[in-house]
Write a protein that holds these residues in place. Structure first.
Motif: not given
Ligand SMILES: Nc1ncnc2c1ncn2[C@@H]1O[C@H](COP(=O)(O)OP(=O)(O)OP(=O)(O)O)[C@@H](O)[C@H]1O
Ligand SMILES: [Mg+2]
Length: 134
Positions: A43, A74, A109, A112, A114-115, A129-131
């Motif tokens: 990503a 993040s 997107k 991950m 959140e995007f 983006m968050k994972k």
């Protein structure tokens, strides 16, 4: 672990590799699985490549995050390039303004948890983006 941001300035193809590597390191320290580390690095590669190809320069900020007991990472990719006129369109598979495959943004997107894209034409683009672990 201290929650220090890692900032990678991106203005050449070499910086894509550096950003990817920084992401692997931080995700590894946070305890992500090897599979997740690879997804996170992929990503990062895509948004870093977009900075180089579409905006010329920008930066990637990697930050450890926490929500209650949940830890995560993040990834923010920020540039002051041309911006994206239609973000919904840019997120569709196959949409590209430079004869690319048009899979970078939708792929990132998908990888991950959140995007979000905040972009203004003539001002620039910020992709967040968050994972989360586990
Ligand atoms: N940082 C950015 N600044 C300006 N435009 C961008 C940026 N990132 C993406 N875009 C726009 O969104 C479109 C879709 O991006 P996406 O990464 O999905 O495909 P692509 O870069 O064209 O091709 P590829 O499949 O090689 O990544 C781009 O063609 C470009 O128009
Ligand atoms: Mg791309």
């Amino acid at each position: 672990m201290t929650a220090v941001d890692v900032v990678v300035v991106v203005d050449s193809v070499d910086d894509i590799v550096a950003a990817r590597q920084a992401g692997r390191e931080l995700a590894g320290r946070l305890g992500f699985s090897l599979t997740d580390i690879t997804l996170i690095a992929t990503a990062i590669s895509e948004v870093a490549r977009n900075i180089v190809q579409h905006a010329k320069c920008g930066e990637i900020i990697l930050t450890p995050i926490r929500n209650g007991n949940r830890q995560g990472i993040s990834l923010v990719a920020r540039d002051e390039g041309p911006g994206i006129a239609d973000v919904t369109l840019a997120l569709q598979y196959g949409y590209s303004t430079r004869k690319g495959l048009g899979v970078g943004l939708p792929g990132a997107k998908w990888l991950m948890d959140e995007f979000d894209i905040d972009s203004k034409v003539g001002k620039g683009t910020t992709v967040t983006m968050k994972k989360w672990l586990g």
